[in-house]
Design a protein around this motif. Structure first.
Motif, mmCIF file in Angstrom:
data_model
loop_
_atom_site.group_PDB
_atom_site.id
_atom_site.type_symbol
_atom_site.label_atom_id
_atom_site.label_comp_id
_atom_site.label_asym_id
_atom_site.label_seq_id
_atom_site.Cartn_x
_atom_site.Cartn_y
_atom_site.Cartn_z
ATOM 1 N N UNK A 1 0.770 -0.999 0.054
ATOM 2 C CA UNK A 1 0.026 -0.364 -0.027
ATOM 3 C C UNK A 1 0.947 1.210 -0.115
ATOM 4 N N UNK A 2 1.776 1.057 1.157
ATOM 5 C CA UNK A 2 3.269 2.524 1.068
ATOM 6 C C UNK A 2 3.993 2.807 -0.348
ATOM 7 N N UNK B 1 5.139 6.126 -3.754
ATOM 8 C CA UNK B 1 6.802 6.139 -3.963
ATOM 9 C C UNK B 1 8.104 6.012 -3.029
ATOM 10 N N UNK B 2 9.082 6.842 -3.329
ATOM 11 C CA UNK B 2 10.421 6.825 -2.384
ATOM 12 C C UNK B 2 9.822 7.461 -1.067
ATOM 13 N N UNK C 1 7.600 5.161 0.795
ATOM 14 C CA UNK C 1 8.776 4.266 1.339
ATOM 15 C C UNK C 1 9.889 4.086 2.175
ATOM 16 N N UNK C 2 10.212 5.958 2.715
ATOM 17 C CA UNK C 2 11.798 5.648 3.600
ATOM 18 C C UNK C 2 10.848 5.812 5.068
ATOM 19 N N UNK C 3 8.877 6.396 4.683
ATOM 20 C CA UNK C 3 8.188 6.185 6.301
ATOM 21 C C UNK C 3 8.301 4.684 6.789
ATOM 22 N N UNK C 4 8.087 3.510 5.412
ATOM 23 C CA UNK C 4 7.634 1.677 5.260
ATOM 24 C C UNK C 4 9.486 1.562 6.417
ATOM 25 N N UNK C 5 10.581 1.796 5.316
ATOM 26 C CA UNK C 5 11.753 1.474 6.520
ATOM 27 C C UNK C 5 11.905 1.974 7.742
ATOM 28 N N UNK D 1 7.760 -2.191 -0.487
ATOM 29 C CA UNK D 1 7.567 -0.834 -0.112
ATOM 30 C C UNK D 1 8.083 -0.819 -1.404
ATOM 31 N N UNK D 2 9.488 -1.085 -1.186
ATOM 32 C CA UNK D 2 10.486 -1.097 -2.254
ATOM 33 C C UNK D 2 10.276 -1.714 -3.981
#
Length: 227
Positions: A184-185, A190-191, A194-198, A208-209
């Protein structure tokens, strides 16, 4: 002094780094999602340009230096994908299906809302790739006859919104499956998202990546077929 600023690319690079640093400090001190470092940096940079009447072209000559690192940084996401390759392999079909569904929903939503609000073809084309990573989004927008600046602005809004709201939305809709969270993220924001997903977990970040990568490909194919 102003001439020195407008002629030196170091100004754009320096103000970008300083603004982001201030954003990081504010985020760390408050612990609030709304104090997103990227959002704060954007607001500070815009404020400086307006208050001191500095043309965007003067800022961007240095800001472009920072932008050069976007590609390599995006490529670094491959490391998290490699580390979680077993998880990704075991859920590959689910990730692909979720990304395709999310990409279709994103494109259709823009088309429908643009039609309802009476937006022209150029604005609609500019907004269609809002959820994919910048290089692909800009290429799609230009191919469709969109406006580059509108596309970049929509990307920033989408990414920052995803970064800020992702944890809240996960709790609100009770998405407990970590693969679903990552899909979903990555598909929606996008990127930057994805920084929050990490931050939420390396497994979520890896999913996410790969989702943001698939999202770019799927969105590009959709626009080729539909337009």
């Amino acid at each position: 002094m102003k001439e020195l600023i407008t002629e030196s690319p170091l100004f754009g690079a320096a103000i970008t780094i300083l603004s982001y640093y201030i954003g990081l400090k504010a985020n760390k001190k408050t612990g609030k999602a709304i104090f997103n470092p990227l959002l704060i940096a954007e607001i500070l940079i815009i404020a400086v340009l307006i208050v001191f009447h500095i043309p965007f072209s003067a800022y961007n000559s240095g800001g472009a230096i920072i932008n050069m690192f976007l590609g390599p940084i995006t490529a670094l996401l491959a490391y998290s994908i490699y580390r979680e390759r077993k998880l990704i392999g075991s859920h590959f079909v689910s990730i692909l299906a979720g990304t395709i569904a999310g990409s279709i929903a994103s494109v259709l939503t823009i088309i429908i809302l643009s039609s309802l609000f009476g937006l022209g073809k150029d604005l609609t084309s500019s907004l269609i790739p809002k959820s994919v990573t910048t290089p692909i989004a800009v290429a799609i927008s230009e191919t469709l006859g969109g406006i580059r600046s509108v596309t970049v602005t929509s990307l920033l809004i989408t990414g920052v919104s995803g970064n800020i709201l992702a944890p809240f939305m996960i709790k609100l809709f009770r998405v407990r499956n970590r693969v679903a969270q990552g899909v979903a993220i990555g598909t929606a924001s996008h990127v930057v998202g994805t920084s929050k997903a990490l931050e939420l977990g390396e497994d979520i970040g890896a999913i996410s990546s790969i989702a943001l990568s698939f999202s770019g490909i799927v969105t590009a194919l959709l626009t080729m077929l539909a337009f």
